[in-house]
Design an enzyme around this catalytic site. Structure first.
Site, PDB file in Angstrom:
ATOM      1  CG  ASP A 153      -2.240   0.589   0.985  1.00  0.00           C
ATOM      2  OD1 ASP A 153      -1.786   1.941   0.516  1.00  0.00           O
ATOM      3  OD2 ASP A 153      -3.320   0.335   1.077  1.00  0.00           O
ATOM      4  CG  ASN A 202       1.278   4.332  -7.038  1.00  0.00           C
ATOM      5  OD1 ASN A 202       0.211   2.799  -6.973  1.00  0.00           O
ATOM      6  ND2 ASN A 202       0.916   5.469  -7.247  1.00  0.00           N
ATOM      7  CB  CYS A 226     -16.403  10.530   0.806  1.00  0.00           C
ATOM      8  SG  CYS A 226     -16.521  10.077   2.240  1.00  0.00           S
ATOM      9  CB  CYS A 262      -8.526 -11.958 -22.972  1.00  0.00           C
ATOM     10  SG  CYS A 262      -7.667 -11.065 -21.749  1.00  0.00           S
TER      11      CYS A 262
END
Length: 397
Positions: free
Chosen positions: A78, A124, A231, A284
């Site tokens: 994270d 990230n 939010c 795909c």
């Protein structure tokens, strides 16, 4: 981007996963699953490595559940920090505000179970550099992983996606397709009243690019859909339910018990749990997915032959099993072929040792008097002279 590791220094103090039922054993309730026959070998959980991407409302609770279950190694990803706005959720505490979510999670999880190896990655994964680190960290095996991972070329056994946006999900999808890595995706709706989990096996099931959401397929940027001043809602109840479903599915997958759900939804307003199965899309847009599909089809004949051999072996084992096993009540199943023997015993009037024939009741005697005494004759061995004497005595009275 910042990497951290926690728990490795304490690994030497790992407690034995004992089945002893004592208050001081943190694994006794877990090992009960093995004693009850639910799981064949619960101790195998020590050997598994699981990566959790997104340590938010679902991911943090999922990480705690796996830690309490005694997972061997957890990789946490994270790039966000803990905020007071996160306090409506489970897991994080007000004193952790300002900390990186991965570091705060590692701190809490280490206190809960120091036996678990924790790797914290504050980055990230949607950036070029972040993706490279993410991919390399998934490849890295721990000290106990001398074997090739059964899931593919990765050093983890399962990846759990607990992110809240399509872009991050597509990054996880790409990495897992490249590494032939099985993963599970999860999500909670923006109104916080529904959610889902999904199993994705490269080549065997639809990947996340095989059937993109309608909004994404229409070319609309999902970031433009958020209303100004509003939010996303968040309920700890919904987050907890989805996290529980996700980890339950993960445990069934890792420890091989029960039925692993390919897709399971949750609607809290109607208590509705839809399920379905999605096959891969031959057209795909993800080239790695198409490559995995090709490999899966090529391996199908060998896979089918192995499944057939396993079924035949199980059928043979069932045919060799006895009709019943010994038990403390001495109850047994009698074959139908022995029915003639049972009838012979009834006809002869001979009783097994320890049993006595029940005498007729008073009601039977009155019924016998009304019918001339014929119903009192229980079998051919009864003394007719004695019977007549008893009837004469009753009539005289």
């Amino acid at each position: 981007m910042r990497l951290a590791s926690s728990g490795t220094s304490r690994r030497s103090k790992v407690k034995d996963m004992s089945a002893e039922v004592v208050d001081s054993n943190p694994y006794s309730r877990l090992m009960a699953l093995q004693r009850m026959g639910i799981v064949e070998n619960y101790e195998r959980i020590r050997d598994f490595s699981v990566a959790i991407v997104g340590i938010g409302g679902v991911g943090s609770v999922a990480a705690e559940m796996l830690t309490r279950c005694g997972i061997g190694r957890l990789l946490l990803y994270d790039y966000d920090t803990v905020e007071l706005a996160n306090m409506n959720r489970l897991f994080f505490r007000p004193d952790q505000v300002g900390m990186m979510k991965t570091d705060a999670a590692a701190q809490t999880l280490t206190d809960i179970n120091p036996d678990v190896i924790l790797e914290s990655y504050s980055l990230n994964i949607t950036t070029v550099k972040g993706y490279e680190v993410f991919l390399e960290s998934l490849k890295r095996k721990n000290s106990k992983q001398d074997r090739q991972s059964s899931a593919g070329t990765a050093g983890v056994d399962l990846v759990l996606s607990c992110v809240d946006n399509y872009e991050a999900r597509m990054v996880v999808n790409q990495a897992c397709n490249e590494l032939k890595q099985t993963w599970m995706e999860s999500g909670v709706s923006e109104d916080a009243v529904s959610g889902h989990i999904q199993l994705l096996i490269p080549g065997e099931t639809a990947c996340f690019a095989c059937a993109p959401p309608l909004v994404v397929a229409s070319g609309i940027d999902e970031r433009t859909l958020k209303r100004e001043g509003v939010c996303a809602a968040s309920l700890p109840t919904t987050m907890g339910v989805v996290a529980g479903l996700l980890i339950q599915n993960a445990l069934k997958f890792l420890l091989k018990f029960g039925q692993v759900s390919p897709y399971l939804g949750y609607n809290s307003l109607k208590d509705y749990f839809p399920s379905m199965e999605m096959r891969p899309n031959p057209q795909c847009s993800n080239s790695a997915c198409l490559e995995r599909q090709k490999e899966y089809l090529q391996a199908k004949p060998a896979r089918d032959a192995l499944a057939k051999e396993k079924m035949e072996a199980e059928a043979s084992l069932r045919s060799e099993c006895p009709l019943h096993v010994d038990n403390e009540w001495n109850i047994s199943v009698v074959d139908d072929s022995e029915e003639g023997t049972s009838n012979h015993i009834e006809a002869s009037g001979t009783l097994p040792d320890g049993l006595t024939r029940e005498l007729p009741t008073a009601d039977k005697y009155e019924e016998a008097l009304a019918t001339g005494g014929t119903n009192l004759v229980a079998n051919d061995d009864f003394d007719l002279v004695e019977l007549q004497r008893q009837l004469d005595a009753l009539n005289a009275s």
